[in-house]
Design an enzyme around this catalytic site. Structure first.
Site, short mmCIF file in Angstrom:
data_model
loop_
_atom_site.label_atom_id
_atom_site.label_comp_id
_atom_site.label_asym_id
_atom_site.label_seq_id
_atom_site.Cartn_x
_atom_site.Cartn_y
_atom_site.Cartn_z
N ASP A 199 31.10 35.57 120.18
CA ASP A 199 30.04 35.70 119.33
C ASP A 199 29.10 37.06 119.56
OD1 ASP A 199 27.78 34.15 117.95
OD2 ASP A 199 26.50 34.64 119.43
N GLU A 265 33.02 38.54 116.53
CA GLU A 265 32.12 38.28 115.26
C GLU A 265 31.46 39.78 115.17
OE1 GLU A 265 28.36 35.88 113.75
OE2 GLU A 265 28.57 36.17 115.77
#
Length: 547
Positions: A199, A265
């Protein structure tokens, strides 16, 4: 196969909304286990689990309070072990979210860090003194509104939080923090996980001088952005050069577990493709990265071509992971609706497109049903971003509503209780059971196109070269040493035609082509039509605009 991820297809499961097994209205690990056959039947290679570790759930699990415990909402470590074993038995890999740029303020590390400036974890988070007038040290805004800086009266300092106030950022400039994060990853790797989705991977490091960000120039005739976050170029608050060395440490760890992978990401509107290429190049960084370039509203041939060309020009040995929807953005069938006559045609075309690009692919749960964005009332929201910026930004709840499984009324078998977000009629009517019985459904098409992609390795691994055509036609050639494929897409709700030269007599369209007719040297494409044409590697076939 240790490089299964290269050209592989990943299916994102958002656990809260996949399947509830105990009637509390929230999806869980036993529910996912019960629906593994559905995922396997699609023909994907891997499951990505959005956060399932212990959390106060202020940001739906992206605020972790214990990295090595499963949140009771979702089950137990034993449930996780069962899920991994059952997935593996079906030929599915499992990767899990690692949210390590920040923690919850309920994490033991932060509870200790905030107590004093001298404790063992005093420097595990980003702390800074106020300016002489008491104001924060710089102008950095938080993604969810307000300043990134929050005052702590005990330490008499500010701490950094790029997202919610309750999500303090870890200090990756401290080697002990890096070591602790790698230990967390090792814990899950030893438990059998096949890798990680990382993330906000470009948020790990900040500028140590805490320099203020420059303004993001906005043309005078345009209105101000919905959020102040969009009014800056985030030159110093993220995407720092030190990040590369840490990503190499992550890769070194993963290399100790053959067959594992990583997908980062990249959240950056100004240099997304550049960072994706940088973070996956050289063979010693991440395996894959994805950005938000194809998760916005732009749906033009030039946009798709320019982003892909730029990625491989910067990082010819890097590897992207393309996606059109996920848990952070409105579903693409709604987002791009103006470019299609009907949602079903758009669902098919976009599936064919993303599955024919060079790179790996991530599909978000519900894409295979053609689910549109759910329209929610303000009082139905749970997402802190939507609650803060409503109604200009309705947040992320609309793409997170539960999967409708059974025929009948909502919530269509998702739960026996009250779902945490409502299942509404437009989603209910697209339930799995109804589509399962319909050979012409979106679900049936996804299974067909995924099987067809696997039967044509050129689409997973081949090079890509674009043809120079006028909008709205996107056309490219995929090729390996043993095979080649022409891929042509009409990105509009109007009929279009192109010239195709150099084909052998009797060349036919591949059976997954839709709303396309090849006659003589012309290819006619209906609204959102697309065509695949297998050719010899040595073929000089070309595609051009009609005179």
């Amino acid at each position: 196969m240790t490089q299964w991820w290269r050209g592989g297809v990943i299916y994102q499961v958002y656990p809260r909304s996949f399947q509830d097994s105990n009637g509390d209205g929230i999806g869980d690990l036993p529910g996912i286990i019960a629906r593994l056959d559905h995922i396997a039947s699609l023909g994907v290679d891997c499951i990505w689990l959005s956060p399932i570790t212990k959390s106060p759930q202020a940001d739906m699990g992206y605020d972790v309070s214990d990295y090595c415990e499963i949140d009771p909402l979702f089950g137990s470590l034993e449930d996780f072990d069962t899920l991994v074993a059952q997935a593996h038995a079906r030929g599915l890999k499992v990767i899990m979210d690692q949210v390590v740029s920040h923690t919850s303020d309920q994490h033991a590390w932060f509870k200790e860090s905030r107590l004093s400036r001298t404790n063992a974890r005093a420097d595990w988070y980003v702390w800074a003194d106020p300016l002489p007038d008491g104001s924060p040290p710089n102008n950095w805004p938080a993604v969810f509104g307000g300043s990134v800086w929050e005052w702590n009266g005990t330490r008499r300092q500010y701490y950094l939080h790029n997202f919610l106030i309750s999500q303090p950022d870890l200090n990756f400039h401290n080697p002990a923090v890096q070591d602790a994060v790698l230990d967390v990853m090792r814990f899950w790797l030893e438990r059998g996980v096949d890798g990680f989705r990382l993330d906000t991977v470009n948020y790990y490091f900040h500028d140590q001088q805490l320099r203020s960000n420059p303004a993001n120039p906005i043309e005078e005739h345009l209105p101000l952005a919905t959020s102040p976050y969009e009014m800056q170029i985030h030159q110093f608050s993220k995407s720092q050069p030190e990040n590369l060395d840490f990503l190499r440490r992550v890769r070194t760890l993963l290399d100790q577990f053959p067959g594992t992978t990583s997908v980062g990401e990249v959240g950056d509107s100004h240099q997304s493709v550049e960072l994706m290429a940088q973070y996956t190049s050289g063979g010693d960084t991440l395996h894959m990265c994805y950005g938000f370039d194809f998760l916005g509203h732009e749906f033009t041939a030039e946009h798709f071509r320019s982003r892909i060309d730029k990625f491989f020009a910067i990082g010819p040995d890097g590897w992207p992971c393309w996606s059109f929807s996920n848990h952070d953005v409105p579903r693409h069938v709604t987002r791009w609706a103006e470019h299609a006559l009907n949602p079903r045609d758009l669902a098919d075309q976009t599936a064919a497109l993303v599955l024919s690009l060079r790179g790996s692919v991530c599909l978000y749960q519900g894409e295979e049903l053609g689910l549109p964005e759910t329209e929610l009332l303000f009082e139905e929201l749970t997402d802190p971003r939507g609650i803060r910026f409503w109604p200009q930004d309705k947040g992320r709840d609309g793409c997170r509503t539960p999967i409708p499984w059974d025929e009948g009324n909502p919530p269509n078998g998702f739960t026996t209780g009250t779902p945490w977000l409502p299942v509404k009629p437009p989603q209910s009517m697209l339930n799995v059971a109804t589509q399962q019985a319909d050979p012409g459904s979106t679900l049936a098409f996804y299974r067909t196109i995924l099987a067809w992609r696997k039967a044509h390795p050129v689409l997973a691994l081949g090079d890509i070269g674009f043809f120079d055509l006028a909008e709205p036609i996107l056309a490219f050639r995929r090729a390996t040493e043993t095979g080649a494929m022409l891929c042509i897409f009409n990105l509009s709700p109007h009929e279009r035609a192109v010239a195709v030269s150099g084909l052998h007599e009797g060349t036919m369209l591949e059976p997954v082509s839709e709303r396309a007719v090849l006659a003589d040297a012309n290819l006619r494409l209906g609204p959102n039509g697309y065509a695949f044409i297998a050719i010899d590697v040595s073929s000089t076939a070309t595609i051009s605009d009609l005179a």
